[in-house]
Design an enzyme around this catalytic site. Structure first.
Site, PDB file in Angstrom:
ATOM      1  N   GLU A 117       1.109  -0.693   0.059  1.00 26.38           N
ATOM      2  CA  GLU A 117      -0.040  -0.399  -0.345  1.00 26.38           C
ATOM      3  C   GLU A 117       0.831   1.370   0.356  1.00 26.38           C
ATOM      4  OE1 GLU A 117      -2.904  -0.045  -0.830  1.00 26.38           O
ATOM      5  OE2 GLU A 117      -3.731  -2.217   0.501  1.00 26.38           O
ATOM      6  N   HIS A 141      -2.728   2.077   8.564  1.00 19.72           N
ATOM      7  CA  HIS A 141      -3.549   1.346   7.842  1.00 19.72           C
ATOM      8  C   HIS A 141      -3.992   0.135   9.196  1.00 19.72           C
ATOM      9  CE1 HIS A 141      -5.704  -1.137   5.590  1.00 19.72           C
ATOM     10  NE2 HIS A 141      -4.781  -1.783   4.996  1.00 19.72           N
ATOM     11  N   HIS A 143      -6.667  -3.172   9.986  1.00 15.28           N
ATOM     12  CA  HIS A 143      -8.205  -4.212   9.781  1.00 15.28           C
ATOM     13  C   HIS A 143      -8.901  -4.467  11.022  1.00 15.28           C
ATOM     14  CE1 HIS A 143      -5.964  -6.030   5.881  1.00 15.28           C
ATOM     15  NE2 HIS A 143      -6.369  -4.793   6.429  1.00 15.28           N
ATOM     16  N   GLU A 171     -17.250  11.223  23.065  1.00 14.01           N
ATOM     17  CA  GLU A 171     -15.852  11.583  22.838  1.00 14.01           C
ATOM     18  C   GLU A 171     -15.259  11.934  21.846  1.00 14.01           C
ATOM     19  OE1 GLU A 171     -13.360  11.108  24.977  1.00 14.01           O
ATOM     20  OE2 GLU A 171     -11.749  11.250  24.906  1.00 14.01           O
ATOM     21  N   HIS A 212     -12.965  -3.450   4.127  1.00 12.79           N
ATOM     22  CA  HIS A 212     -10.739  -3.938   4.258  1.00 12.79           C
ATOM     23  C   HIS A 212     -10.500  -3.052   5.420  1.00 12.79           C
ATOM     24  CE1 HIS A 212      -7.243  -4.148   2.036  1.00 12.79           C
ATOM     25  NE2 HIS A 212      -7.225  -3.868   3.298  1.00 12.79           N
TER      26      HIS A 212
HETATM   27  O1  2HA Z   1      -1.430  -6.658   3.482  1.00  6.98           O
HETATM   28  O2  2HA Z   1      -3.455  -4.364   4.698  1.00  6.98           O
HETATM   29  O3  2HA Z   1      -4.416  -3.645   2.219  1.00  6.98           O
HETATM   30  C1  2HA Z   1      -1.468  -5.410   3.909  1.00  6.98           C
HETATM   31  C2  2HA Z   1      -2.985  -4.894   3.553  1.00  6.98           C
HETATM   32  C3  2HA Z   1      -3.497  -4.602   2.805  1.00  6.98           C
HETATM   33 ZN    ZN Z   2      -5.603  -3.297   4.255  1.00  8.05          ZN
END
Ligand code: 2HA
Ligand code: ZN
Length: 276
Positions: A117, A141, A143, A171, A212
């Site tokens: 990414e 980033h 998940h 908050e 995602h």
């Molecule tokens: O695996 O999170 O978006 C890496 C990630 C791809």
């Molecule tokens: Zn990801």
């Protein structure tokens, strides 16, 4: 000379990797992190860099961050392993003079490459740096499960997500008064999602990727990590409340309450998101 491993920048970086792993946000090699180093970070560590690796073209170009240095996670690398072996799992990149290529100047040993990414991170850094007068340095980033779960039940708009999250935890209007952006589902790792995320990041410091994960940004590790944590916590509360109420919420924080919370902490709520 400070070793890269012992530097405050790398230690702060690794702590986000470890904490995110502990919270369950980084299954397998999920998630990625980048930090735009300060001039003094680079000065302190330049002696530990090497400049013999080749320049690699990126899928995107933005000249505004030419010559900058980034600490990055490696492609396919696991956040949980960053603390044990920083040089094998993380690296430092130097961006070329045209803003369209990088070279690895430290770490990413044994042929490792920067996060898949990186194109998205790079464009988001460029746009957030421009939006914040250069203050934004961290792009994160992850998940987290609850914010992803909400992308199956809420409309994929900034207004729907921002309002639902603000209403779910007092908050929130003070932590992200400007709201969160949303990018519809796309194949990760390419220029299309990078460009869509860049556009959303021009307005918001956090962007949801449908089905995602979530991108957050900030001037330092605490703020980018804290924003991820706050949004995910609010999403968790929303999911719990929707589940307990079988999809019905009996009451929420009223819009005027959201405004007043933001104002009490010296912020202006993004009113345009309440009008939709
Ligand atoms: O695996 O999170 O978006 C890496 C990630 C791809
Ligand atoms: Zn990801």
């Amino acid at each position: 000379m400070t070793s890269v491993e012992a530097s405050p920048a790398l230690r702060g970086f690794v702590r986000v990797c470890s904490d995110g792993w502990s919270l369950g946000w980084h299954e397998r090699n999920g998630g990625n992190l980048t930090y735009r180093m300060t001039a003094s970070d680079v000065e302190d560590l330049r002696g530990a860099f090497s400049f013999d690796r080749p320049w690699v073209p990126m899928g995107v170009r933005d000249g505004s961050l030419a010559g900058e240095h980034f600490i990055v996670t490696g492609s396919g690398k696991y956040m949980r392993n960053a603390a044990d072996d920083p040089a094998g799992n993380l690296g430092v990149l130097e961006i070329g003079p045209e803003g369209d290529r990088y070279r690895i100047v430290w770490g990413l040993e044994n042929g490792a490459r920067p996060t898949s990414e990186f194109d998205s991170h790079y464009l988001c850094h460029a746009v957030r740096a421009a939006a914040t007068g250069g203050k934004t340095r961290v792009m994160y980033h992850a998940h987290p499960a609850n914010i992803v779960a909400l992308t199956f039940v809420l409309p994929l708009t900034a207004a729907a997500f921002s309002r639902a999250l603000w209403q779910s935890e007092t908050e929130c209007p003070m932590v992200f008064p400007n709201g969160v952006g949303v990018v519809e589902w796309m194949v990760p790792g390419g220029p299309e999602i990078a460009e869509a995320t860049r556009q959303a990041m021009a307005q918001y410091d956090a962007v949801v990727w449908a089905h995602h994960g979530l991108f957050t940004s900030g001037p330092d590790f605490d703020s980018a990590f804290g924003l991820m944590h706050t949004i995910e916590k609010a999403a968790q509360i929303r999911v719990l409340a929707l589940s307990a109420g079988q999809g019905q919420l009996r009451q929420v924080i009223p819009d005027d309450g959201l405004r007043r919370v933001a104002e009490a902490y010296g912020h202006q709520l993004n009113e345009s998101l309440l009008r939709e």
